[in-house]
Structures are given as structure tokens and as C-alpha cells.
Write an enzyme that holds these catalytic residues in place. Structure first.
Site, PDB file in Angstrom:
ATOM      1  N   ASP A 107       2.423   1.984   3.357  1.00 16.97           N
ATOM      2  CA  ASP A 107       3.385   1.028   3.915  1.00 16.97           C
ATOM      3  C   ASP A 107       4.817   1.472   3.659  1.00 16.97           C
ATOM      4  O   ASP A 107       5.703   1.253   4.479  1.00 16.97           O
ATOM      5  CB  ASP A 107       3.255  -0.370   3.278  1.00 16.97           C
ATOM      6  CG  ASP A 107       1.846  -0.922   3.331  1.00 16.97           C
ATOM      7  OD1 ASP A 107       1.086  -0.531   4.221  1.00 16.97           O
ATOM      8  OD2 ASP A 107       1.523  -1.758   2.455  1.00 16.97           O
ATOM      9  N   GLU A 136      -8.889 -13.694  -1.150  1.00 21.32           N
ATOM     10  CA  GLU A 136      -8.124 -13.949   0.079  1.00 21.32           C
ATOM     11  C   GLU A 136      -8.799 -15.058   0.888  1.00 21.32           C
ATOM     12  O   GLU A 136     -10.018 -15.017   1.138  1.00 21.32           O
ATOM     13  CB  GLU A 136      -8.028 -12.670   0.907  1.00 21.32           C
ATOM     14  CG  GLU A 136      -7.317 -12.893   2.237  1.00 21.32           C
ATOM     15  CD  GLU A 136      -6.872 -11.607   2.897  1.00 21.32           C
ATOM     16  OE1 GLU A 136      -6.448 -10.669   2.179  1.00 21.32           O
ATOM     17  OE2 GLU A 136      -6.943 -11.531   4.131  1.00 21.32           O
ATOM     18  N   HIS A 141       0.875  -1.175   0.000  1.00 15.72           N
ATOM     19  CA  HIS A 141       0.000   0.000   0.000  1.00 15.72           C
ATOM     20  C   HIS A 141       0.917   1.231   0.000  1.00 15.72           C
ATOM     21  O   HIS A 141       2.026   1.165   0.557  1.00 15.72           O
ATOM     22  CB  HIS A 141      -0.826   0.118   1.278  1.00 15.72           C
ATOM     23  CG  HIS A 141      -1.735  -1.035   1.576  1.00 15.72           C
ATOM     24  ND1 HIS A 141      -1.303  -2.157   2.211  1.00 15.72           N
ATOM     25  CD2 HIS A 141      -3.069  -1.197   1.379  1.00 15.72           C
ATOM     26  CE1 HIS A 141      -2.326  -2.984   2.387  1.00 15.72           C
ATOM     27  NE2 HIS A 141      -3.414  -2.430   1.885  1.00 15.72           N
ATOM     28  N   GLU A 183     -10.759  -6.987  -4.433  1.00 13.52           N
ATOM     29  CA  GLU A 183     -10.569  -7.995  -3.380  1.00 13.52           C
ATOM     30  C   GLU A 183     -11.786  -8.030  -2.469  1.00 13.52           C
ATOM     31  O   GLU A 183     -11.998  -7.135  -1.652  1.00 13.52           O
ATOM     32  CB  GLU A 183      -9.308  -7.642  -2.579  1.00 13.52           C
ATOM     33  CG  GLU A 183      -8.966  -8.685  -1.532  1.00 13.52           C
ATOM     34  CD  GLU A 183      -7.666  -8.373  -0.791  1.00 13.52           C
ATOM     35  OE1 GLU A 183      -6.729  -7.818  -1.410  1.00 13.52           O
ATOM     36  OE2 GLU A 183      -7.596  -8.658   0.416  1.00 13.52           O
ATOM     37  N   ASP A 231     -10.327 -11.387  10.802  1.00 10.44           N
ATOM     38  CA  ASP A 231      -9.297 -11.624   9.790  1.00 10.44           C
ATOM     39  C   ASP A 231      -7.956 -11.790  10.508  1.00 10.44           C
ATOM     40  O   ASP A 231      -7.202 -10.833  10.656  1.00 10.44           O
ATOM     41  CB  ASP A 231      -9.284 -10.386   8.862  1.00 10.44           C
ATOM     42  CG  ASP A 231      -8.683 -10.657   7.501  1.00 10.44           C
ATOM     43  OD1 ASP A 231      -8.446 -11.821   7.175  1.00 10.44           O
ATOM     44  OD2 ASP A 231      -8.461  -9.676   6.764  1.00 10.44           O
ATOM     45  N   ASP A 242      -0.588 -12.459   2.318  1.00 13.62           N
ATOM     46  CA  ASP A 242      -1.235 -11.412   3.116  1.00 13.62           C
ATOM     47  C   ASP A 242      -1.375 -12.010   4.527  1.00 13.62           C
ATOM     48  O   ASP A 242      -2.470 -12.283   5.004  1.00 13.62           O
ATOM     49  CB  ASP A 242      -2.586 -11.050   2.506  1.00 13.62           C
ATOM     50  CG  ASP A 242      -3.146  -9.754   3.080  1.00 13.62           C
ATOM     51  OD1 ASP A 242      -2.632  -9.311   4.117  1.00 13.62           O
ATOM     52  OD2 ASP A 242      -4.094  -9.199   2.485  1.00 13.62           O
ATOM     53  N   ASP A 285      -5.365 -13.430   9.556  1.00 11.05           N
ATOM     54  CA  ASP A 285      -4.235 -13.353   8.616  1.00 11.05           C
ATOM     55  C   ASP A 285      -3.047 -14.203   9.042  1.00 11.05           C
ATOM     56  O   ASP A 285      -1.905 -13.731   9.049  1.00 11.05           O
ATOM     57  CB  ASP A 285      -3.772 -11.892   8.439  1.00 11.05           C
ATOM     58  CG  ASP A 285      -4.764 -11.047   7.671  1.00 11.05           C
ATOM     59  OD1 ASP A 285      -5.607 -11.614   6.956  1.00 11.05           O
ATOM     60  OD2 ASP A 285      -4.690  -9.797   7.785  1.00 11.05           O
ATOM     61  N   ASP A 319      -4.625 -13.846  -2.194  1.00  8.64           N
ATOM     62  CA  ASP A 319      -3.968 -13.452  -0.955  1.00  8.64           C
ATOM     63  C   ASP A 319      -3.981 -14.675  -0.058  1.00  8.64           C
ATOM     64  O   ASP A 319      -5.027 -15.102   0.442  1.00  8.64           O
ATOM     65  CB  ASP A 319      -4.716 -12.283  -0.282  1.00  8.64           C
ATOM     66  CG  ASP A 319      -4.213 -10.936  -0.771  1.00  8.64           C
ATOM     67  OD1 ASP A 319      -3.387 -10.915  -1.698  1.00  8.64           O
ATOM     68  OD2 ASP A 319      -4.633  -9.905  -0.214  1.00  8.64           O
TER      69      ASP A 319
HETATM   70  C1  XLS Z   1      -7.424  -6.568   4.485  1.00  7.68           C
HETATM   71  C2  XLS Z   1      -6.992  -6.798   3.113  1.00  7.68           C
HETATM   72  C3  XLS Z   1      -5.870  -5.902   2.633  1.00  7.68           C
HETATM   73  C4  XLS Z   1      -5.754  -5.961   1.146  1.00  7.68           C
HETATM   74  C5  XLS Z   1      -5.005  -4.835   0.533  1.00  7.68           C
HETATM   75  O1  XLS Z   1      -8.105  -7.361   5.095  1.00  7.68           O
HETATM   76  O2  XLS Z   1      -6.651  -8.136   2.982  1.00  7.68           O
HETATM   77  O3  XLS Z   1      -4.670  -6.230   3.250  1.00  7.68           O
HETATM   78  O4  XLS Z   1      -5.179  -7.165   0.713  1.00  7.68           O
HETATM   79  O5  XLS Z   1      -5.541  -3.626   0.838  1.00  7.68           O
HETATM   80 NI    NI Z   2      -5.726  -9.044   1.327  1.00  5.81          NI
HETATM   81 NI    NI Z   3      -7.414  -9.452   4.666  1.00  2.00          NI
END
Ligand code: XLS
Ligand code: NI
Ligand code: NI
Length: 435
Positions: free
Chosen positions: A102, A266, A99, A230, A305, A337, A307, A294
Site C-alpha cells: 500500500d 472483521e 500492507h 484475521e 466482502d 477496513d 467492506d 476490522d
Molecule cells: C481482506 C482483509 C484484509 C486484511 C489485511 O479481506 O480484510 O484487508 O485486513 O490483509
Molecule cells: Ni481486514
Molecule cells: Ni476483509
């Protein structure tokens, strides 16, 4: 300065290795179904989780030890570029994603933010030229800054819409500068808190307006890029418009964006929407819209989430099967991700966690390839749908029947023969491919 001095290069050592800094299954140049693992998997590292996450949670302070923190935000940003490319090279990962926020601090004005982005992307470009590492995708963060409290393209405030447009323009300029292959939109705050004060029709029209402006601008600057949407059902918005793959495809079709947009799916967003990862991948394929993934995983006991780095072999196998059926994932890739758990706070954990994620997908690829070679799902489905191969079934799928003809047929057909799916047996045989 070397940021990961405990490892020179992560090499493939095979399943018997006991090293945390070696691949046990991912062997970049090993050929699977006629392509190297590297070409199949197109791994990418996510800048946000890897470089900017500090290990804090709503109840606790940062835990992560990060040796790139400098005296100023810009010094930190420059150090991060060094550390990031060291990590990518040591892992042998050829792609990355980020991003805008980032890589560069926002400073005190949009102008300062963009100047910071210019300086840092000069550094990134130098590194890319030197290493051959490529940009899978970048995106604009249009959800963290307080101006986006009511959304970005879906905001009620036209000045905020303009601010979002400026970030997207900059994002596309940067994408062109770095030779990016895709550009992502994830609508973190493109949704609503309550319908009581929301004009959903206008908000969705405006989101489509921003996307059309992005398409027009990429054409104007002569930079062909695959746009990706996404989906995610919620978090941070209570309800996000791009709820899941099917909802997002309805949006893409309603606004005639099919030629330019595909989906970035994702895993953890799929589970938040009440779907499996493979469901979302399969829906995307049905629309010829599977663009990129992702890679991460959620926790079945938690409703957000999380992740996590992917370790679930069953899920990775079914995901890789979808990717093989898609004819590959390029120009998309497999972007981690994923973030290390709060208790994995050491610098080395960044290497270890990626090795684990890459090994998981490598095993998934191998198992999926074997499933494909054996025609496991093809045979299963051919058997299950055999009634459409001949007789009345063949006539139905050839569009030769209507309600009257089928009614005549059914009235004469008193004995419908039913067959068991023996699904437990199927699941047991699938297990054989995983171990
Ligand atoms: C958040 C999203 C984000 C996207 C990019 O949950 O996964 O990280 O991949 O903005
Ligand atoms: Ni993502
Ligand atoms: Ni996410």
C-alpha cells in the site's frame, strides 16, 4: 499542498448538527464508564482502502478522484503520505494500518521494493514523530503478486515460501522502526482451490512454520509485538484455512501459538462465514483471544466482502458490548477496513465516510455502556441460567455429579418445570437502548 481544503478539523458539534464535516456523536474526550471515548475506541484508518482504492470493479473503470497522483509511482507514494497524515490529523484519528504494497511500489525486484519501503517509512516516521500518530498494525500483502497464485506460506513452491518469509521479515523490521503495537497475518490465499492436488496437512504445517519464524525473529530483534490472525472463510481462495474464529483457534492451539497470537475479527468476514460479528467476538473472548477488530459491514443481499463503512447501530452496539466485556480492545483497536462506495468518488467522501463510521461506533459505545450499567444482559442471563445457582444445578457446575447420580435424580423428578424466554420482549427492550 492541502488535500482536503474544505475542512480544517472535524469537531464534535452534537446530534443536532447538519454538517457532513462534524462529529454528531463521537466526542473524543467525553468520558464513558471512566474512560474517554478516544481511549475506548482506538480508531485506525486503513491505508489500502483510503489511499490506494480507485473505485474500479469487475465491470467498471476507476471513478475515484484522487489529487495525490504523481508523475511516477514513487512520487504518488510520497504524496500519499502527506495526504494520509493530513486526513488522520483532521479526523483526530491516532492510529493507522497498512500492507507493504500500500505504501510503496514493488518496482522490478524485491530489492527495489524493500528500498522503496525504506524511503517511504522514513517519511512516515517523520510524520509520526511530528503528530504523535501511531502504528496499530502492518502486514505483508502475500496475495496480490502473481507469485502467490498458489498461496504464500501454504504454497507448493518453496521459493515462494522464501519470498513470503522475506516480506514478513521486512514487515517486522518496519514494525519495529515505526513502534507498531500489533502485526497482522491475513491468509488471503492460504487455502485451496481443489483438494484433488492439495496436501492440506503439509500446507498447514508450513503456515505454522512461518508464524514460528516470525515469533523467533521478533524475539531476536527484541521487538515485542502482539501477533494477530484475521479469519475469513473465502475470497480470494475458495476455501481459506482460517475460516472463522473457532477454526483459527483450533489452528493456534494445535501449533502451540497461544502465547503470541490473538485474533483480529472483521465484521464482514464474520457474515461471510455465516456468523454475526458479535458471535465471532464472543468466540474470541471465550478463548481470551480478542485482539483487535476490522470495522466494516457487508450487505445482506450480497455474498462477498463489500467492506462498507459501518452504519448499522444494532451491530455496532453489540460489538462494543463485547469489547467492554473484554475490558477494552488495547493494544488492538478499531480499524476501518472499509471503503467508500464507487459512487462516493470525491476526495471529501474519505473524510465523510470516516466521520460516519466513528459516529456509528461512538453511538454503539454509549448504548453498550448503558446496557452494561443497567446490567441488561447480566440480569437476563442470570435469570435464564438460575437453575445452576442452587440445588442439582449448583452441584453439576461444581463437578460433583456423574451419570449415575444424575440418572437417580432424573428418575425421581417427573415434573420438569419449563420457562418461556419471552425473547420478543427482550428484543423490544434492546431497541430502547438504540434510540
Ligand atoms: C481482506 C482483509 C484484509 C486484511 C489485511 O479481506 O480484510 O484487508 O485486513 O490483509
Ligand atoms: Ni481486514
Ligand atoms: Ni476483509
Amino acid at each position: 499542498m492541502e488535500y482536503f481544503p474544505n475542512v480544517k478539523k472535524v469537531n464534535y458539534e452534537g446530534p443536532k448538527s447538519d454538517s457532513m464535516f462534524a462529529f454528531h456523536h463521537y466526542n473524543a474526550d467525553e468520558v464513558v464508564l471512566g474512560k474517554s471515548m478516544k481511549e475506548h475506541l482506538r480508531f485506525a484508518v486503513a491505508y489500502w482502502h483510503t489511499m490506494t482504492q480507485d473505485g474500479s470493479d469487475p465491470f467498471g473503470n476507476p471513478t475515484n478522484i484522487r489529487t495525490w497522483m504523481g508523475a511516477t509511482p514513487m512520487e504518488t507514494a510520497r504524496n500519499r503520505v502527506e495526504a494520509f497524515f493530513e486526513l488522520l490529523e483532521k479526523l483526530g484519528v491516532e492510529y493507522f494500518c497498512f500492507h507493504d504494497v500500500d505504501i510503496a511500489p514493488e518496482g522490478n525486484s524485491l530489492e527495489e521494493f524493500f528500498a522503496n519501503i525504506d524511503e517511504i517509512t522514513d517519511l512516515i516516521k517523520e510524520k509520526m514523530d511530528k503528530t504523535g500518530i501511531k502504528l496499530l498494525w502492518n502486514t505483508a500483502n502475500m496475495f496480490s503478486n502473481p507469485v502467490f497464485v498458489n498461496g504464500a506460506a501454504s504454497t507448493n513452491n518453496a521459493d515462494v515460501f522464501a519470498r513470503a518469509a522475506a516480506q514478513v521479515k521486512k514487515g517486522l523490521d518496519v514494525n519495529k522502526k515505526l513502534g507498531g503495537e500489533n502485526y497482522v497475518f491475513w491468509g488471503g490465499r492460504e487455502g485451496y482451490e481443489t483438494l484433488l492436488n492439495t496436501d492440506m496437512g503439509l500446507e498447514q504445517d508450513n503456515i505454522a512454520r512461518l508464524f514460528k519464524m516470525a515469533i523467533a525473529y521478533s524475539e531476536k530483534i527484541n521487538h515485542k509485538v502482539q501477533f494477530l490472525l484475521e479469519p475469513k472463510p473465502k475470497e480470494p481462495s475458495k476455501h481459506q484455512y482460517d475460516f472463522d474464529a473457532a477454526t483459527t483457534m483450533a489452528f493456534i492451539q494445535k501449533y502451540g501459538l497461544e502465547g503470541h497470537f490473538k485474533l483480529n475479527i472483521e465484521a464482514n468476514h464474520a457474515t461471510l462465514a455465516g456468523h454475526t460479528f458479535e458471535h465471532e467476538l464472543n468466540v474470541s473472548r471465550c478463548y481470551n483471544a480478542l485482539g483487535s477488530i476490522d470495522a466494516n459491514q457487508g450487505d445482506v443481499l450480497l455474498g462477498w466482502d463489500t467492506d462498507e463503512f459501518p452504519t448499522n447501530l444494532f451491530d455496532a452496539t453489540l460489538a462494543m458490548y463485547e469489547i467492554l466485556e473484554n475490558g477494552g480492545i488495547a493494544p488492538g483497536g478499531i480499524n476501518f477496513d472499509s471503503k467508500v462506495r464507487r459512487s462516493s468518488f470525491a476526495m471529501d467522501d474519505l473524510i465523510i465516510a470516516h466521520v460516519v463510521g466513528m459516529d456509528t461506533f461512538a453511538r454503539g459505545l454509549k448504548a453498550a455502556a448503558k446496557l452494561k450499567e443497567d446490567g441488561f444482559f447480566d440480569n437476563l442471563r442470570a435469570d435464564r441460567y438460575a437453575s445452576y445457582q442452587s440445588g442439582i444445578g449448583a452441584s453439576i457446575v461444581a463437578d460433583k455429579e456423574d451419570l449415575e447420580s444424575l440418572s437417580d435424580y432424573a428418575l425421581k423428578n417427573n415434573e420438569i418445570k419449563m420457562e418461556s424466554s419471552h425473547i420478543e420482549y427482550v428484543k423490544a427492550r434492546l431497541n430502547d437502548y438504540l434510540v
